[in-house]
Design a protein around this motif. Structure first.
Motif, short mmCIF file in Angstrom:
data_model
loop_
_atom_site.label_atom_id
_atom_site.label_comp_id
_atom_site.label_asym_id
_atom_site.label_seq_id
_atom_site.Cartn_x
_atom_site.Cartn_y
_atom_site.Cartn_z
N ILE A 7 0.84 -1.21 0.00
CA ILE A 7 0.00 0.00 0.00
C ILE A 7 0.87 1.25 0.00
CG2 ILE A 7 -1.75 1.30 1.28
CD1 ILE A 7 -2.97 -1.40 2.09
N ARG A 26 -6.44 5.82 4.56
CA ARG A 26 -5.87 4.57 5.09
C ARG A 26 -5.82 4.60 6.62
NH1 ARG A 26 0.29 2.38 4.08
NH2 ARG A 26 -0.04 0.28 4.89
N GLN A 30 -7.87 2.31 9.25
CA GLN A 30 -7.17 1.54 10.29
C GLN A 30 -7.83 1.76 11.65
OE1 GLN A 30 -3.23 3.18 9.41
NE2 GLN A 30 -2.46 1.11 9.16
N GLN A 38 -4.20 -5.54 5.92
CA GLN A 38 -4.09 -4.72 4.72
C GLN A 38 -3.23 -5.43 3.69
OE1 GLN A 38 -2.98 -0.58 5.52
NE2 GLN A 38 -3.43 -0.95 7.68
N PRO A 45 -5.25 -0.83 -2.82
CA PRO A 45 -5.25 -1.10 -1.38
C PRO A 45 -6.55 -1.75 -0.93
CG PRO A 45 -4.39 1.09 -1.81
CD PRO A 45 -4.97 0.58 -3.11
N THR A 46 -6.40 -2.75 -0.09
CA THR A 46 -7.54 -3.54 0.37
C THR A 46 -7.42 -3.82 1.86
OG1 THR A 46 -7.65 -4.62 -1.79
CG2 THR A 46 -8.76 -5.74 0.03
N PHE A 47 -8.53 -3.68 2.56
CA PHE A 47 -8.61 -4.08 3.96
C PHE A 47 -9.40 -5.38 3.98
CE2 PHE A 47 -7.17 0.10 4.67
CZ PHE A 47 -6.75 0.21 5.98
N HIS A 55 -12.03 -1.83 -0.46
CA HIS A 55 -10.88 -1.40 -1.26
C HIS A 55 -10.98 0.11 -1.44
CE1 HIS A 55 -10.62 -5.62 -2.78
NE2 HIS A 55 -11.92 -5.53 -2.86
#
Length: 120
Positions: A7, A26, A30, A38, A45-47, A55
């Protein structure tokens, strides 16, 4: 240009102002989902929490948030005023991110993923 593998690499590939927005998003994600992991998935970027959760991605004129089709459908009333498509919400890059709305989207996604996990 090679596809980013982290990321941090992804965010670093944008102009400074966009980097600030992406990094703030981001950090906010979080805080909203501290148990999520992550990664880069689908080159963005993906959680993850019991599978892909949400995403996000940067573009020239907007920040894309990808909560999935069900979230966009269920929260359609809240998303009025934003460009949406199946599974996607676009936030204009020249306006502050609507964190109350993003929290609502994330809460929906978390509940959805936890419900799926219980069914397994």
């Amino acid at each position: 240009m090679e596809k980013p593998t982290t990321i941090d690499e992804y965010i670093a590939g944008f102009p400074t102002e966009t980097q600030k927005i992406l990094q703030q998003l981001r950090e906010d994600l979080q805080q909203l989902i501290p148990d999520a992991k992550q990664k880069i998935s689908y080159a963005i970027p993906t959680f993850t929490l019991n599978g892909n959760l949400i995403h996000f991605a940067g573009y020239k004129n907007h920040i894309g948030l990808y909560p999935g089709g069900k979230a966009v459908e269920v929260l359609a009333e809240d998303l009025k005023g934003y460009h949406t498509s199946k599974g996607t919400v676009q936030f204009p890059i020249d306006k502050p991110l609507p964190m109350d709305l993003i929290k609502k989207i994330v809460d929906f996604c978390v509940a959805q993923n936890l419900a799926k996990a219980k069914k397994k």
